[in-house]
Design a protein around this motif. Sequence first.
Motif, PDB file in Angstrom:
ATOM      1  N   VAL A 132       0.836  -1.210   0.000  1.00 21.54           N
ATOM      2  CA  VAL A 132       0.000   0.000   0.000  1.00 21.54           C
ATOM      3  C   VAL A 132       0.867   1.254   0.000  1.00 21.54           C
ATOM      4  O   VAL A 132       0.589   2.216  -0.734  1.00 21.54           O
ATOM      5  CB  VAL A 132      -0.950  -0.008   1.217  1.00 21.54           C
ATOM      6  N   PHE A 165       0.194   3.671  -2.902  1.00 23.09           N
ATOM      7  CA  PHE A 165      -0.670   4.805  -2.573  1.00 23.09           C
ATOM      8  C   PHE A 165      -0.006   5.837  -1.659  1.00 23.09           C
ATOM      9  O   PHE A 165      -0.348   7.016  -1.701  1.00 23.09           O
ATOM     10  CB  PHE A 165      -1.959   4.318  -1.894  1.00 23.09           C
ATOM     11  N   TYR A 173      -2.444   6.236   3.267  1.00 17.39           N
ATOM     12  CA  TYR A 173      -3.484   5.253   2.930  1.00 17.39           C
ATOM     13  C   TYR A 173      -3.274   3.943   3.685  1.00 17.39           C
ATOM     14  O   TYR A 173      -4.236   3.213   3.952  1.00 17.39           O
ATOM     15  CB  TYR A 173      -3.512   5.020   1.427  1.00 17.39           C
ATOM     16  N   GLY A 189      -5.007   4.438   6.872  1.00 21.62           N
ATOM     17  CA  GLY A 189      -6.439   4.189   6.719  1.00 21.62           C
ATOM     18  C   GLY A 189      -6.755   2.709   6.863  1.00 21.62           C
ATOM     19  O   GLY A 189      -7.759   2.327   7.487  1.00 21.62           O
ATOM     20  N   PRO A 199      -4.844   9.747   8.678  1.00 20.36           N
ATOM     21  CA  PRO A 199      -5.009   8.707   7.654  1.00 20.36           C
ATOM     22  C   PRO A 199      -5.836   9.176   6.462  1.00 20.36           C
ATOM     23  O   PRO A 199      -6.589  10.150   6.554  1.00 20.36           O
ATOM     24  CB  PRO A 199      -5.751   7.609   8.417  1.00 20.36           C
ATOM     25  N   LYS A 200      -5.669   8.491   5.347  1.00 22.83           N
ATOM     26  CA  LYS A 200      -6.522   8.652   4.173  1.00 22.83           C
ATOM     27  C   LYS A 200      -7.068   7.278   3.816  1.00 22.83           C
ATOM     28  O   LYS A 200      -6.447   6.256   4.102  1.00 22.83           O
ATOM     29  CB  LYS A 200      -5.728   9.241   3.006  1.00 22.83           C
ATOM     30  N   PHE A 201      -8.238   7.258   3.192  1.00 24.81           N
ATOM     31  CA  PHE A 201      -8.913   5.991   2.955  1.00 24.81           C
ATOM     32  C   PHE A 201      -9.127   5.736   1.466  1.00 24.81           C
ATOM     33  O   PHE A 201      -9.543   6.636   0.719  1.00 24.81           O
ATOM     34  CB  PHE A 201     -10.257   5.959   3.694  1.00 24.81           C
ATOM     35  N   ASN A 202      -8.802   4.518   1.074  1.00 25.06           N
ATOM     36  CA  ASN A 202      -8.996   4.070  -0.301  1.00 25.06           C
ATOM     37  C   ASN A 202      -9.468   2.618  -0.245  1.00 25.06           C
ATOM     38  O   ASN A 202      -8.827   1.787   0.413  1.00 25.06           O
ATOM     39  CB  ASN A 202      -7.684   4.185  -1.078  1.00 25.06           C
ATOM     40  N   ALA A 258      -6.812  -0.036  -1.084  1.00 27.78           N
ATOM     41  CA  ALA A 258      -5.771  -0.118  -0.056  1.00 27.78           C
ATOM     42  C   ALA A 258      -6.300  -0.838   1.181  1.00 27.78           C
ATOM     43  O   ALA A 258      -5.591  -1.649   1.795  1.00 27.78           O
ATOM     44  CB  ALA A 258      -5.299   1.286   0.309  1.00 27.78           C
ATOM     45  N   ILE A 259      -7.543  -0.560   1.534  1.00 31.98           N
ATOM     46  CA  ILE A 259      -8.151  -1.211   2.703  1.00 31.98           C
ATOM     47  C   ILE A 259      -8.262  -2.722   2.490  1.00 31.98           C
ATOM     48  O   ILE A 259      -7.951  -3.514   3.388  1.00 31.98           O
ATOM     49  CB  ILE A 259      -9.538  -0.602   2.992  1.00 31.98           C
TER      50      ILE A 259
END
Length: 416
Positions: A83, A87, A91, A94, A220-223, A226-227
Amino acid sequence: MESHRIIQVEEKVPFNLLVPLSIQHMFAMFGASVLVPFLFGINPAIVLFMNGVGTLLFILVTKGKAPAYLGSSFAFLAPAGIVIEKFGYAYALGGFVVVGFCGCILAFIIYKFGSEWINIVLPPAAMGPVVALIGLELSGTAASNAGLLDEAVDPKNMIVFLVTLGVAVFGSILFRGFLSVIPILIAVILGYVAAIICGLVDFTQVVNAPIFAIPNFSSPKFNPEAIMIILPVILVITSEHIGHQVVTSKIVGRDLLKDPGLHRSLFGDNFSTMLSGCIGSVPTTTYGENIGVMAVTRVYSVRVIAGAAVLSIVCSFIGKLSTLISTIPGPVIGGISFLLYGMIGTSGLRILVDSKVNYGNSRNLALTSVIFVTGLSGIKVSIGNIQMTGMVLACVVGMILSLIFHLLERFKLTNE
């Protein structure tokens, strides 16, 4: 203090004893815990901060009944690395948050439906070898840290390693009174002195480090992609957590899966991971090194663990101090780990002995045999971006086999 007296979980410890015992726990976890942020390319100060905060939260959630120190989790290295490369680190954070949140939900499910299923999917004949593998599969890491697996072993590394291991081993059986509960700390100090004498310590970073420094907090950032890469790790950390709680239960002589309960310890572990992702740190987990310290010293007081957590938080704000601790060379860490990892392996064997597992029973013999070979063979099974090997793979295989054996017995198909 009476020599070798067990200090139980709820006991208060005098301040003059609390400080060195807390430092001992912090040193035990430091080498492995700061390795994860180094691999992720982030400042370890934020990790020291969250290790301390996470440990204090864990103690609070478990009502002070489960002595455990939370350090950096290695289970996330492979998927988080993917990740981060694709990213970015934000991410990955996240993903850590989501895994921690799902773990908290799992803890709630266990709270509602209980943990009796553990005795079915992981009976003593399976749990014993799985717990033993927690320590045994790390034996190579201890040797590698000490420099013993290099093509040409440096004599200086060997000297420091032997000094550290020798003091830890013989100190644990020869020291009396106060010294009998801090053999690990003494071993680290004398090993560090030996490393300085051998010229293995460079103080340049300590000189250049600031006296005080605020940890690097980030959000954090969320994708979704990636999650999904990181999410399957929840299977790994849940298996690891159960194993650690079982071995800790055997060491302290209490069933921590029942009191304070698996749901509480699992929630505390995963809530810490979720919070770590929120502030920019790496996921946390209960640490085998600190379990080993308790096994050697027979000091189980949560106040000692809490003291180590407070010290970790303080170190995260003192630049020179955290940098100084990070200069502890590999041979010292390797020497201590040699003993601590072995103690965890022995605790797994103790489960088999205490449970009086009958190896005249074909089921028990087959179960233990397959788990040990699976865990030590180096077999790797990949499911998407998640790779299972060692103790985790052995645990999954053991659970599947145990469940099949249980069903065969239920329908009276076995030849026992």
